[in-house]
Design a protein around this motif. Structure first.
Motif, PDB file in Angstrom:
ATOM      1  N   GLY A  76       0.793  -1.218   0.000  1.00 32.88           N
ATOM      2  CA  GLY A  76       0.000   0.000   0.000  1.00 32.88           C
ATOM      3  C   GLY A  76       0.826   1.268   0.000  1.00 32.88           C
ATOM      4  O   GLY A  76       0.435   2.260   0.601  1.00 32.88           O
ATOM      5  N   GLY A  77       1.992   1.244  -0.653  1.00 27.56           N
ATOM      6  CA  GLY A  77       2.824   2.430  -0.744  1.00 27.56           C
ATOM      7  C   GLY A  77       3.724   2.663   0.465  1.00 27.56           C
ATOM      8  O   GLY A  77       4.352   3.711   0.575  1.00 27.56           O
ATOM      9  N   SER A  78       3.796   1.672   1.363  1.00 28.65           N
ATOM     10  CA  SER A  78       4.680   1.812   2.524  1.00 28.65           C
ATOM     11  C   SER A  78       6.139   1.810   2.084  1.00 28.65           C
ATOM     12  O   SER A  78       6.461   1.462   0.950  1.00 28.65           O
ATOM     13  CB  SER A  78       4.438   0.653   3.508  1.00 28.65           C
ATOM     14  OG  SER A  78       4.856  -0.577   2.918  1.00 28.65           O
ATOM     15  N   GLU A  79       7.020   2.177   2.983  1.00 31.32           N
ATOM     16  CA  GLU A  79       8.458   2.144   2.717  1.00 31.32           C
ATOM     17  C   GLU A  79       8.853   0.690   2.423  1.00 31.32           C
ATOM     18  O   GLU A  79       8.489  -0.218   3.179  1.00 31.32           O
ATOM     19  CB  GLU A  79       9.215   2.666   3.937  1.00 31.32           C
ATOM     20  CG  GLU A  79      10.674   2.915   3.705  1.00 31.32           C
ATOM     21  CD  GLU A  79      10.951   4.055   2.739  1.00 31.32           C
ATOM     22  OE1 GLU A  79      11.970   3.972   2.050  1.00 31.32           O
ATOM     23  OE2 GLU A  79      10.156   5.003   2.664  1.00 31.32           O
ATOM     24  N   PRO A  80       9.576   0.430   1.328  1.00 35.07           N
ATOM     25  CA  PRO A  80       9.964  -0.953   1.000  1.00 35.07           C
ATOM     26  C   PRO A  80      10.861  -1.555   2.090  1.00 35.07           C
ATOM     27  O   PRO A  80      11.701  -0.874   2.663  1.00 35.07           O
ATOM     28  CB  PRO A  80      10.734  -0.819  -0.315  1.00 35.07           C
ATOM     29  CG  PRO A  80      10.280   0.472  -0.897  1.00 35.07           C
ATOM     30  CD  PRO A  80       9.993   1.364   0.279  1.00 35.07           C
ATOM     31  N   GLU A  81      10.605  -2.845   2.361  1.00 33.60           N
ATOM     32  CA  GLU A  81      11.400  -3.604   3.313  1.00 33.60           C
ATOM     33  C   GLU A  81      12.016  -4.787   2.598  1.00 33.60           C
ATOM     34  O   GLU A  81      11.368  -5.410   1.753  1.00 33.60           O
ATOM     35  CB  GLU A  81      10.494  -4.167   4.421  1.00 33.60           C
ATOM     36  CG  GLU A  81      10.548  -3.421   5.700  1.00 33.60           C
ATOM     37  CD  GLU A  81       9.722  -4.118   6.777  1.00 33.60           C
ATOM     38  OE1 GLU A  81      10.175  -5.134   7.337  1.00 33.60           O
ATOM     39  OE2 GLU A  81       8.625  -3.617   7.036  1.00 33.60           O
ATOM     40  N   LYS A  82      13.241  -5.131   2.958  1.00 36.18           N
ATOM     41  CA  LYS A  82      13.893  -6.288   2.351  1.00 36.18           C
ATOM     42  C   LYS A  82      13.335  -7.563   2.979  1.00 36.18           C
ATOM     43  O   LYS A  82      13.196  -7.650   4.205  1.00 36.18           O
ATOM     44  CB  LYS A  82      15.405  -6.223   2.542  1.00 36.18           C
ATOM     45  CG  LYS A  82      16.148  -7.209   1.670  1.00 36.18           C
ATOM     46  CD  LYS A  82      17.636  -6.908   1.681  1.00 36.18           C
ATOM     47  CE  LYS A  82      18.305  -7.610   0.538  1.00 36.18           C
ATOM     48  NZ  LYS A  82      19.730  -7.283   0.485  1.00 36.18           N
ATOM     49  N   ILE A  83      12.977  -8.526   2.127  1.00 35.75           N
ATOM     50  CA  ILE A  83      12.485  -9.819   2.588  1.00 35.75           C
ATOM     51  C   ILE A  83      13.329 -10.912   1.939  1.00 35.75           C
ATOM     52  O   ILE A  83      13.921 -10.711   0.877  1.00 35.75           O
ATOM     53  CB  ILE A  83      10.982 -10.027   2.278  1.00 35.75           C
ATOM     54  CG1 ILE A  83      10.702  -9.910   0.769  1.00 35.75           C
ATOM     55  CG2 ILE A  83      10.117  -9.039   3.070  1.00 35.75           C
ATOM     56  CD1 ILE A  83       9.274 -10.266   0.369  1.00 35.75           C
ATOM     57  N   GLY A  84      13.393 -12.058   2.602  1.00 34.43           N
ATOM     58  CA  GLY A  84      14.163 -13.176   2.097  1.00 34.43           C
ATOM     59  C   GLY A  84      13.674 -14.470   2.727  1.00 34.43           C
ATOM     60  O   GLY A  84      12.619 -14.487   3.377  1.00 34.43           O
ATOM     61  N   PRO A  85      14.400 -15.558   2.544  1.00 30.66           N
ATOM     62  CA  PRO A  85      13.960 -16.857   3.045  1.00 30.66           C
ATOM     63  C   PRO A  85      13.531 -16.805   4.512  1.00 30.66           C
ATOM     64  O   PRO A  85      14.236 -16.260   5.357  1.00 30.66           O
ATOM     65  CB  PRO A  85      15.191 -17.749   2.854  1.00 30.66           C
ATOM     66  CG  PRO A  85      15.899 -17.127   1.688  1.00 30.66           C
ATOM     67  CD  PRO A  85      15.698 -15.646   1.869  1.00 30.66           C
ATOM     68  N   GLY A  86      12.328 -17.305   4.766  1.00 38.43           N
ATOM     69  CA  GLY A  86      11.768 -17.308   6.105  1.00 38.43           C
ATOM     70  C   GLY A  86      10.879 -16.119   6.404  1.00 38.43           C
ATOM     71  O   GLY A  86      10.132 -16.143   7.383  1.00 38.43           O
TER      72      GLY A  86
END
Length: 115
Positions: A76-86
């Motif tokens: 929804g236009g929030s600040e991007p967060e890094k995601i990865g395995p788990g």
């Protein structure tokens, strides 16, 4: 459909949404309940090449677990967060998810339509 499924398998892949740059994604349905097609809960694997994948807001809830790869995720236009395995991501109904896939990516998603 078998009761045992390997999420790393690549058979029976269907084309998914292309990225803004033309990179490809693929999906594979794992399970669907016996409800009407438009209201059925689904579990699927999504595989994507690096690129930006914006989605419009949808009339469903999605929860997914990242199995491999890394991405930047914005809801929804929030600040991007890094995601990865788990990483586990919940996309509420009506929220537009945006993914910038950084490395070859695979997620397992449960989608629950909300009519």
């Amino acid at each position: 459909m078998s009761l045992i499924t390997h999420v790393s398998a690549n058979e029976t892949l269907a084309p998914g949404l292309d990225s803004e740059e033309g990179a490809k994604s693929f999906r594979r349905l794992i399970w669907e309940d016996n409800g009407a097609a438009e209201t059925a809960t689904k579990v699927a694997v999504w595989i994507a090449e690096p690129g930006v994948y914006p989605y419009p807001p949808r009339d469903l809830e999605e929860t997914f677990v990242v199995l491999e790869g890394e991405a930047l995720c914005s809801l929804g236009g929030s600040e991007p967060e890094k995601i990865g395995p788990g990483s586990i991501v919940r996309v509420p109904k009506g929220v537009a998810p945006w993914l910038k896939v950084l490395t070859p990516f695979r997620k397992l998603a449960t989608v629950v339509p909300k009519p």
